[in-house]
Design an enzyme around this catalytic site. Structure first.
Site, short mmCIF file in Angstrom:
data_model
loop_
_atom_site.label_atom_id
_atom_site.label_comp_id
_atom_site.label_asym_id
_atom_site.label_seq_id
_atom_site.Cartn_x
_atom_site.Cartn_y
_atom_site.Cartn_z
N PRO A 145 -2.95 -7.55 -1.07
CA PRO A 145 -3.52 -6.32 -0.92
C PRO A 145 -2.53 -5.11 -0.84
O PRO A 145 -3.12 -3.91 -1.24
CB PRO A 145 -4.19 -6.32 0.56
CG PRO A 145 -4.32 -7.70 0.44
CD PRO A 145 -3.11 -8.55 -0.38
N TYR A 146 -1.45 -5.35 -0.10
CA TYR A 146 -0.40 -4.04 -0.16
C TYR A 146 -0.27 -3.38 -1.51
O TYR A 146 0.05 -2.46 -2.02
CB TYR A 146 0.94 -4.40 0.52
CG TYR A 146 1.77 -3.39 0.73
CD1 TYR A 146 1.63 -2.03 1.25
CD2 TYR A 146 3.15 -3.50 -0.18
CE1 TYR A 146 2.36 -0.97 1.12
CE2 TYR A 146 4.10 -2.54 -0.03
CZ TYR A 146 3.78 -1.26 0.38
OH TYR A 146 4.75 0.02 0.45
N CYS A 147 0.14 -4.38 -2.37
CA CYS A 147 0.38 -4.15 -4.04
C CYS A 147 -0.76 -3.55 -4.77
O CYS A 147 -0.41 -2.33 -5.27
CB CYS A 147 0.87 -5.48 -4.62
SG CYS A 147 2.34 -6.34 -3.91
N THR B 175 -3.29 -2.04 -3.60
CA THR B 175 -3.62 -0.56 -3.05
C THR B 175 -2.83 0.65 -3.31
O THR B 175 -3.08 1.69 -3.33
CB THR B 175 -4.09 -0.94 -1.39
OG1 THR B 175 -2.79 -1.19 -0.86
CG2 THR B 175 -5.18 -1.74 -1.10
N LYS B 176 -1.18 0.02 -3.29
CA LYS B 176 -0.21 0.99 -3.71
C LYS B 176 -0.42 1.69 -5.03
O LYS B 176 -0.05 2.61 -5.30
CB LYS B 176 0.95 0.48 -3.22
CG LYS B 176 1.21 0.42 -1.92
CD LYS B 176 1.19 2.03 -1.15
CE LYS B 176 2.49 2.81 -1.38
NZ LYS B 176 2.63 3.88 -0.64
#
Length: 325
Positions: free
Chosen positions: A136-138, A140-141
């Site tokens: 998710p971090y990847c 969304t960034k």
């Protein structure tokens, strides 16, 4: 110059606030609490009570530049938390900035926006964003960066830029190094694949230098890797950071395949049983510690005029001094 910063009570935003105030700029900063008000004021900035959900053009009145450093970077949480802050928050910042007549929007991105679990070997800014990453971090960034670059509109006097640091470290780090030291002191630190994966890094002082340059330099709508000189293994840089605090990390190591399995099993247990706190290891952390991530920073040199102001050795010395070692 009147500048608005998000994330000013954090590592990157705080360092940028301090430096820009020292350089004579009028710095206003997003603040979500009384605690943040105090932190921002101590840096010389002016706190503005708002957040990524409530930001409006009125909060940015008279600002020429927005530096968007806020993001949800927690290692564990609900997917909606990453999406709401990183994607939704960035889009709301862009909308407010345009409505306020801001001239330049500088987004602090990350190389993670390219990652779906693969090694990155000497890649440059032409490498595609990972919109479908399993992390998710990847993703969304990646989508946040896409929104920033698509909002670029020089004809309307609105320029956007993306700075992509990798493995930010140095004095003021309140997340990465403290976690490493806590694990080491509890006897829980272990390398993955002996820590042999090679990585690019970004000392906080070098990132702040790039932020200063981007106030006036850079091509509209472009992204730039901001890096230290050279690459090194994860073991080399992390061991040096820990040594700056007087801590030895030892030689204990587990293979990458086992770390990946433990991360996946831990996440399944935590979600299935609704366990509190964070898993001991996540899939994302296991992946990051076992994959090469070496990047090419030539574009920033040519288009931003960026040359690292600090060597890794100088950064480590400043880290030692900040820790009283």
């Amino acid at each position: 110059m009147k500048i608005f910063i998000t994330g000013a009570s954090g590592f990157v935003g705080g360092a940028a606030t301090r430096r820009l105030v020292e350089a004579g700029h009028d710095v206003y900063a997003m603040s979500r609490s009384t605690k943040s008000d105090v932190a921002i004021s101590q840096l010389g900035g002016e706190p503005v009570r708002c957040d990524l959900d409530t930001i409006t053009a009125g909060h940015l009145d008279g600002c020429e530049v927005v530096i968007h450093a806020a993001a949800f970077v927690a290692p564990w949480g609900e997917v909606a938390a990453w999406e709401r802050a990183n994607v939704g928050g960035t889009r709301k910042m862009l909308l407010a900035a345009r409505e306020a007549g801001v001239k330049r929007f500088i987004h602090i991105g990350t190389e993670a926006a390219l990652v779906h679990g693969q090694d990155l070997h000497q890649v440059d800014e032409t490498y595609p964003l990972a919109f479908n990453s399993p992390y998710p971090y990847c993703w969304t960034k990646a989508r946040a960066e896409q929104a920033v670059r698509e909002a670029n509109d020089p004809a309307a006097d609105f320029v956007t830029l993306v700075l992509r640091p990798r493995f930010i470290w140095g004095p003021g780090d309140a997340t990465l190094l403290p976690i490493i030291l806590e694990m080491a002191r509890a006897g829980r630190w272990a390398w993955i694949d002996q820590g042999k994966a090679m990585t690019s890094t970004t000392y906080i002082g070098n990132l702040v230098q790039a932020i200063e340059l981007s106030l006036t330099a850079g091509k509209p709508g472009e992204a730039y890797f901001i890096l230290d000189e050279g690459d090194r293994s994860l073991r080399e840089i992390i061991s040096a950071m820990a040594a700056a605090a007087g801590v030895s990390l030892g030689d204990k190591s587990i293979p990458g395949w086992l770390a990946a399995a433990v991360g996946a099993a831990s996440e399944w247990l935590w979600r299935t049983l609704s366990l509190k706190g964070e898993p001991p290891l996540t899939r994302h952390a296991a992946m990051v510690m076992s994959r090469e991530c070496t990047l090419v920073g030539d574009k920033a040199r040519v288009e931003l005029g960026y040359v690292p102001a600090f060597s890794v050795e100088q950064g480590l010395q400043q880290l030692r001094e900040s820790l009283g070692s």
